[in-house]
Design an enzyme around this catalytic site. Structure first.
Site, short mmCIF file in Angstrom:
data_model
loop_
_atom_site.label_atom_id
_atom_site.label_comp_id
_atom_site.label_asym_id
_atom_site.label_seq_id
_atom_site.Cartn_x
_atom_site.Cartn_y
_atom_site.Cartn_z
N GLU A 1 11.40 -8.70 -3.64
CA GLU A 1 11.82 -7.47 -2.95
C GLU A 1 13.26 -7.58 -2.48
O GLU A 1 14.05 -6.64 -2.63
CB GLU A 1 10.89 -7.19 -1.77
CG GLU A 1 9.49 -6.76 -2.18
CD GLU A 1 8.52 -6.70 -1.02
OE1 GLU A 1 7.44 -6.11 -1.19
OE2 GLU A 1 8.82 -7.24 0.06
N ASP B 1 10.69 1.15 -0.99
CA ASP B 1 9.67 0.16 -0.61
C ASP B 1 9.24 0.42 0.83
O ASP B 1 9.92 1.09 1.59
CB ASP B 1 10.25 -1.25 -0.75
CG ASP B 1 9.17 -2.34 -0.77
OD1 ASP B 1 7.97 -1.99 -0.73
OD2 ASP B 1 9.53 -3.52 -0.83
N ALA C 1 7.62 -1.32 4.63
CA ALA C 1 8.00 -2.39 5.55
C ALA C 1 6.85 -2.66 6.50
O ALA C 1 6.00 -1.79 6.74
CB ALA C 1 9.26 -2.01 6.33
N SER D 1 0.81 -1.21 0.00
CA SER D 1 0.00 0.00 0.00
C SER D 1 0.85 1.26 0.00
O SER D 1 0.54 2.23 -0.71
CB SER D 1 -0.95 0.00 1.20
OG SER D 1 -0.23 -0.08 2.43
N LYS E 1 9.60 -7.69 6.17
CA LYS E 1 8.81 -7.43 4.98
C LYS E 1 8.16 -8.73 4.52
O LYS E 1 8.57 -9.80 4.94
CB LYS E 1 9.70 -6.85 3.86
CG LYS E 1 10.25 -5.47 4.21
CD LYS E 1 11.19 -4.90 3.15
CE LYS E 1 10.64 -4.98 1.75
NZ LYS E 1 9.30 -4.33 1.64
N GLY E 2 7.17 -8.60 3.67
CA GLY E 2 6.53 -9.79 3.13
C GLY E 2 5.09 -9.96 3.49
O GLY E 2 4.48 -10.99 3.18
#
Length: 220
Positions: free
Chosen positions: A103, A81, A83, A30, A94-95
């Site tokens: 990533e 990116d 987190a 998001s 992350k993930g």
């Protein structure tokens, strides 16, 4: 400020880290989506982007931003990116969106890693957010047994989810991560694990945190 307003603020603040006339890396989720929308305002200043997921590639292309396959490029100037969690050392979890492997690959190639998040993501000890682990499907049960034995916590397979690589995600709840690099290495040593969502070997260089009082910059 709402959480979305804070995400928008850090996404716009990240634009100053974009290196003109280069290829950049773009994350998934998001907050990354807010960044992609902001990046569209300066798309003619960059050569293009490497995407960390199919969804990100689709969003970039919808804005008219050229998407490169990572094998087509020799260098990425910056990777931007979000987190799910960060500690004070800018180690990350992350993930949450399931794109951790791609990533991590793009982050490894990038000269600089700029993480964008709202202030709730910065914690003293990571682990409240379940740690994702991408696994080869046939190894899922074996990997969960190994995690329970070697790492602890409560691993479970993410229901009704498959990664862009055709694999499963195991989420490990109930961890307190005080030695992120060591845990990242230990998890990756389990046969059947593709990679895990700890970004400690390659942590963020800069963390941009959205707060009600503006964007806070934390450097490693």
């Amino acid at each position: 400020m709402t959480q979305d307003e804070m995400k928008l603020a850090v996404a716009q603040a990240a634009l100053k880290y974009v290196v003109k006339d280069t290829i950049i890396g773009v994350g998934t989720g998001s907050t990354a989506n807010f960044f992609i929308d902001a990046l569209a305002t300066m798309k003619n200043d960059i050569k293009g982007a490497v995407a960390s997921s199919i969804a990100t590639a689709d969003r970039l292309e919808a804005h008219g931003i050229k998407v490169f396959d990572l094998n087509e490029v020799a260098a990425i100037s910056v990777y931007i990116d979000g987190a799910d969690e960060s500690d004070d050392g800018l180690n990350l979890i992350k993930g949450g969106g399931g794109a951790l492997t791609r990533e991590k690959i793009v982050a490894a190639v990038a000269d600089q890693f700029v993480c964008i998040a709202d202030e709730s993501k910065l914690v003293s000890v990571m682990g409240n957010f379940p740690l994702p682990v991408e696994v080869i499907p046939m190894a899922a049960n074996y990997v969960m047994r190994q995690i329970t034995h070697k790492i602890g916590g409560a691993p479970s397979i993410r229901e009704n989810f498959m990664t862009d690589n055709g694999n499963l995600i195991i989420d490990i709840a109930g961890l307190k991560i005080t030695h992120a690099k060591a845990m990242e290495t230990e998890l990756n040593s389990i046969v059947g694990v593709v990679t895990n969502g700890l970004f400690a070997q390659r942590h963020a260089n800069v963390l941009l945190l959205g707060t009600p009082n503006g964007v806070k910059v934390v450097s490693a």
